[in-house]
Design a protein around this motif. Sequence first.
Motif, PDB file in Angstrom:
ATOM      1  N   GLU A  15      27.371  51.124  17.168  1.00 43.30           N
ATOM      2  CA  GLU A  15      28.137  52.329  17.497  1.00 43.30           C
ATOM      3  C   GLU A  15      29.616  52.013  17.410  1.00 43.30           C
ATOM      4  OE1 GLU A  15      26.898  53.800  21.317  1.00 43.30           O
ATOM      5  OE2 GLU A  15      24.786  53.786  20.756  1.00 43.30           O
ATOM      6  N   ALA A  36      37.213  47.857  22.405  1.00 42.73           N
ATOM      7  CA  ALA A  36      38.151  48.298  23.450  1.00 42.73           C
ATOM      8  C   ALA A  36      38.524  47.094  24.321  1.00 42.73           C
ATOM      9  CB  ALA A  36      37.492  49.371  24.306  1.00 42.73           C
ATOM     10  N   ASP A  69      22.511  56.813  27.599  1.00 42.16           N
ATOM     11  CA  ASP A  69      22.935  58.216  27.571  1.00 42.16           C
ATOM     12  C   ASP A  69      24.111  58.466  28.522  1.00 42.16           C
ATOM     13  OD1 ASP A  69      21.061  58.777  25.673  1.00 42.16           O
ATOM     14  OD2 ASP A  69      19.661  59.787  27.015  1.00 42.16           O
ATOM     15  N   GLY A  70      25.023  57.505  28.597  1.00 43.33           N
ATOM     16  CA  GLY A  70      26.214  57.674  29.418  1.00 43.33           C
ATOM     17  C   GLY A  70      25.965  57.517  30.909  1.00 43.33           C
ATOM     18  N   ARG A  71      24.704  57.199  31.300  1.00 40.57           N
ATOM     19  CA  ARG A  71      24.445  56.996  32.733  1.00 40.57           C
ATOM     20  C   ARG A  71      24.912  55.601  33.133  1.00 40.57           C
ATOM     21  NH1 ARG A  71      18.417  59.758  32.879  1.00 40.57           N
ATOM     22  NH2 ARG A  71      18.986  61.079  31.142  1.00 40.57           N
ATOM     23  N   LYS A  80      31.430  50.404  33.499  1.00 38.94           N
ATOM     24  CA  LYS A  80      30.041  50.580  33.059  1.00 38.94           C
ATOM     25  C   LYS A  80      29.173  49.481  33.632  1.00 38.94           C
ATOM     26  CE  LYS A  80      31.357  52.179  28.401  1.00 38.94           C
ATOM     27  NZ  LYS A  80      31.215  51.922  26.941  1.00 38.94           N
ATOM     28  N   GLU A  89      36.326  48.858  30.879  1.00 38.47           N
ATOM     29  CA  GLU A  89      36.809  49.006  29.504  1.00 38.47           C
ATOM     30  C   GLU A  89      37.971  49.964  29.462  1.00 38.47           C
ATOM     31  OE1 GLU A  89      32.603  49.397  27.450  1.00 38.47           O
ATOM     32  OE2 GLU A  89      34.151  50.558  26.426  1.00 38.47           O
ATOM     33  N   GLY A  90      38.937  49.698  28.615  1.00 36.68           N
ATOM     34  CA  GLY A  90      39.994  50.663  28.384  1.00 36.68           C
ATOM     35  C   GLY A  90      39.457  51.872  27.638  1.00 36.68           C
ATOM     36  N   VAL A  91      39.933  53.073  28.006  1.00 35.21           N
ATOM     37  CA  VAL A  91      39.515  54.291  27.295  1.00 35.21           C
ATOM     38  C   VAL A  91      40.166  54.287  25.906  1.00 35.21           C
ATOM     39  CG1 VAL A  91      39.684  56.818  27.253  1.00 35.21           C
ATOM     40  CG2 VAL A  91      39.176  55.636  29.402  1.00 35.21           C
ATOM     41  N   PHE A  94      39.761  57.909  20.521  1.00 34.20           N
ATOM     42  CA  PHE A  94      39.275  57.848  19.148  1.00 34.20           C
ATOM     43  C   PHE A  94      39.375  59.217  18.469  1.00 34.20           C
ATOM     44  CE2 PHE A  94      35.585  58.065  22.123  1.00 34.20           C
ATOM     45  CZ  PHE A  94      35.123  59.337  21.829  1.00 34.20           C
ATOM     46  N   PHE A 150      33.922  53.515  17.206  1.00 28.79           N
ATOM     47  CA  PHE A 150      34.954  54.537  17.353  1.00 28.79           C
ATOM     48  C   PHE A 150      35.856  54.450  16.134  1.00 28.79           C
ATOM     49  CE2 PHE A 150      34.593  53.304  22.079  1.00 28.79           C
ATOM     50  CZ  PHE A 150      33.640  54.286  22.328  1.00 28.79           C
ATOM     51  N   HIS A 172      28.943  63.628  20.601  1.00 26.18           N
ATOM     52  CA  HIS A 172      28.364  63.530  21.942  1.00 26.18           C
ATOM     53  C   HIS A 172      28.857  64.672  22.827  1.00 26.18           C
ATOM     54  CE1 HIS A 172      28.007  59.394  20.501  1.00 26.18           C
ATOM     55  NE2 HIS A 172      27.103  59.177  21.441  1.00 26.18           N
ATOM     56  N   GLN A 189      27.995  54.976  34.317  1.00 31.49           N
ATOM     57  CA  GLN A 189      29.405  54.842  33.918  1.00 31.49           C
ATOM     58  C   GLN A 189      30.288  55.705  34.811  1.00 31.49           C
ATOM     59  OE1 GLN A 189      30.248  55.512  29.820  1.00 31.49           O
ATOM     60  NE2 GLN A 189      28.491  54.361  29.081  1.00 31.49           N
ATOM     61  N   GLY A 206      22.284  50.761  31.469  1.00 33.79           N
ATOM     62  CA  GLY A 206      22.793  52.129  31.271  1.00 33.79           C
ATOM     63  C   GLY A 206      22.309  52.721  29.956  1.00 33.79           C
ATOM     64  N   ASN A 255      31.725  49.858  19.681  1.00 35.01           N
ATOM     65  CA  ASN A 255      31.451  50.269  21.060  1.00 35.01           C
ATOM     66  C   ASN A 255      30.272  49.485  21.607  1.00 35.01           C
ATOM     67  OD1 ASN A 255      31.132  51.644  23.513  1.00 35.01           O
ATOM     68  ND2 ASN A 255      29.860  53.219  22.569  1.00 35.01           N
ATOM     69  N   GLU A 256      29.103  49.652  20.994  1.00 36.66           N
ATOM     70  CA  GLU A 256      27.958  48.851  21.442  1.00 36.66           C
ATOM     71  C   GLU A 256      26.973  48.685  20.307  1.00 36.66           C
ATOM     72  OE1 GLU A 256      25.568  50.507  24.537  1.00 36.66           O
ATOM     73  OE2 GLU A 256      25.611  52.516  23.706  1.00 36.66           O
TER      74      GLU A 256
END
Length: 363
Positions: free
Chosen positions: A248, A118, A144-146, A137, A174-176, A179, A250, A205, A148, A142, A259-260
């Motif tokens: 990970e 992204a 589990d999405g924490r 982020k 990061e740009g959304v 996906f 998209f 997710h 962010q 971070g 992603n990561e």
Amino acid sequence: MTEPTATVGILGGGQLGRMLALAGVPLGIRCVVIEPTPGAPAGAVAEVLTASYDDQRALEQLARRCDVVTIEVEHVPIDSLAWLAARVPVHPSPEVVAVAQDRLAEKRRFVALGIETAPFAAPEELDAGYEAGTIVKRRTGGFDGRGQARLGPHASRSALAAAATSFGGRCVAEGVVSFDRELSVVAARGLDGTAACYPLVENRHRDGILRETVAPAPDASASMLAEGAAMVCRLADDLDLVGVLALELFQVGERLMANELAPRVHNSGHWTIEGAATSQFEQHLRAVTGLPLGEVGPIWPSAMVNVIGVEPEPARALSVPGAHLHRYGKAARPDRKIGHVTVTGRDERERDERLAAVRAIIG
Ligand code: ATP
Ligand code: MG
């Protein structure tokens, strides 16, 4: 008592450390774990030194007793890893863990290797957020999405700054990505540089937490499967990584965007315990101890459902044919991963029926 094949030190005694240690038992690999929280999951199958990751006495014990040290979590002090690495092999290396700890370093590495990701920048470098929306982020720590925050299209400089400040400053914007779905790929690389890659899997997710993994990813084209494998192997080679690496992704049309990465066993690889010839946990131990990697196939159509917050009745979960229950021995708390269930099927249709049955029980 016979000598162990190897003694492996692990920083982290959560469920990943537990499943690693468990996979070591048939191989005669003994694990010694440093874990700050008393009563952690790995205690059922490994010797646990209850200490912080920078406790000098615990680190000395690991260096003295272990043939190799590894991690089950990337958020460990690099100084501790470097201290250990001066005395005993450490895989993944402190340099690799440092990249994986920092989302900005990670994304720069993707770019350097020609791996699409992204659009990103440090929030303070942007005049405005991205057109498709921006996710701010934390660079480190971070999960589990924490850590962010999601902002709408063209977020203002002050909105970006406020989001970054709320996470203590060091952030990446990061740009959304819109996906089609989320995928991941897990590979292992041995001391001699040989690699073994599991097929792409689909990850579903909710609220930033992985709920389900379906393996192999349904309807993945041969070229996408090859591209996923090539991406993770290119990264592992570039990082000179020894052990398991998860990437990970998209999926956007037929394109894959990174992603990561995680230089360790990964939640989206749990299905390999029942679904692949060699589990990611055994594979990681083989890699870091210099044993030959195992074959990844044959692969069964599999699905893994995380148990989050509330435990199912074991007999109910296991009433689904082909289901296997993994309980982590953790206290139940909202949004906490406390176990998982894997189902396999002879074909995708059977797997999907069984997945639906497990989902109905676990919710
Ligand atoms: P985990 O540790 O569970 O993998 P995390 O906290 O490290 O998660 P990310 O993987 O970066 O964080 O993000 C969590 C989820 O948020 C992703 O799986 C995805 O669903 C969503 N997400 C993250 N970044 C983006 C993006 N740039 N565009 C769209 N969605 C995103
Ligand atoms: Mg993630």
